[in-house]
Design a protein around this motif. Sequence first.
Motif, mmCIF file in Angstrom:
data_model
loop_
_atom_site.group_PDB
_atom_site.id
_atom_site.type_symbol
_atom_site.label_atom_id
_atom_site.label_comp_id
_atom_site.label_asym_id
_atom_site.label_seq_id
_atom_site.Cartn_x
_atom_site.Cartn_y
_atom_site.Cartn_z
ATOM 1 N N SER A 64 -13.180 1.406 -9.717
ATOM 2 C CA SER A 64 -12.367 2.613 -9.855
ATOM 3 C C SER A 64 -11.594 2.954 -8.587
ATOM 4 N N ARG A 65 -11.969 2.354 -7.464
ATOM 5 C CA ARG A 65 -11.305 2.652 -6.195
ATOM 6 C C ARG A 65 -10.213 1.648 -5.843
ATOM 7 N N VAL A 66 -10.103 0.577 -6.600
ATOM 8 C CA VAL A 66 -9.067 -0.419 -6.319
ATOM 9 C C VAL A 66 -7.703 0.233 -6.527
ATOM 10 N N ARG A 67 -6.797 0.044 -5.581
ATOM 11 C CA ARG A 67 -5.511 0.733 -5.673
ATOM 12 C C ARG A 67 -4.384 -0.210 -6.075
ATOM 13 N N GLU A 68 -3.379 0.366 -6.682
ATOM 14 C CA GLU A 68 -2.171 -0.376 -7.009
ATOM 15 C C GLU A 68 -1.474 -0.779 -5.714
#
Length: 264
Positions: A64-68
């Motif tokens: 859920s913390r992986v960013r674009e």
Amino acid sequence: MMSLMRTFTPAMRMYRDMMARIGKLPERRHMVAITFDDGNPSDYDAFKMMQERGCRGTSFIIGSRVREDDDPNPKNLTKSQIREMAASGWEIGCHTWTHPVSGEGLPGKPVNEIIDQIVTNKAFLEGLTGHPVLTHAIPGGKYDENLVNMYGAFFIGVRSSDGPGITYYGEWDRVYRARSTWMDYASRTVSSLKSAVDDFLAGDPGLLVISGHSLRPEGPPDEGDHRLSLSELTEVVDHIVQYKKQGVLDVVTFAEGIFRIKIG
């Protein structure tokens, strides 16, 4: 739940087939795995440094913390960084979707919520990288017997943070505890980590796991910040690599280390 278990139990066979295509597995020997929790941006710096030295490691990612790629938030890895790391042989492992650690952690959650945390993250990371996610780091190191049995359906290896720090559950039949040390505790200096490697090599072949979270910026650390900087980690890795060049140990991903223990 049982249908999900039947879906994921081929993980070990899948990895065995992958390794068979690479070539003959080496003889039993000392192995060192360097792992990072959460998916902090400094994982990418560690990846590039270790890649230059012909080494691979493992990042346990909170999905859920992986960013674009266009997200300016500097606190987490981007999708492109994770794809690049995975494509280069760096292992991407599971660290749940949201990292629940309050109260009893995962063991205190309903079964369906635990499965959702695991399956959602595993599926997301596999879709992102195109590689199977075979290992898991337990959020906060909290687990019970029921959780252990559940992990066996999804992963070939699980890393905890209690006692010696590594717990392996493979295809329901075996528990293995490897040597482990953390690189971001007050007692863990560059010299102590080098000594841990030296002491490990003096014993029987097995797996030593050096784990951490994020790396701190270069320069003197703030009070209470016990993390290594990239230059300090580089010094530790160079110490390990000298033994690798001598042929007395292998630097492996966590999954490879667990797999080689399993078949050895």
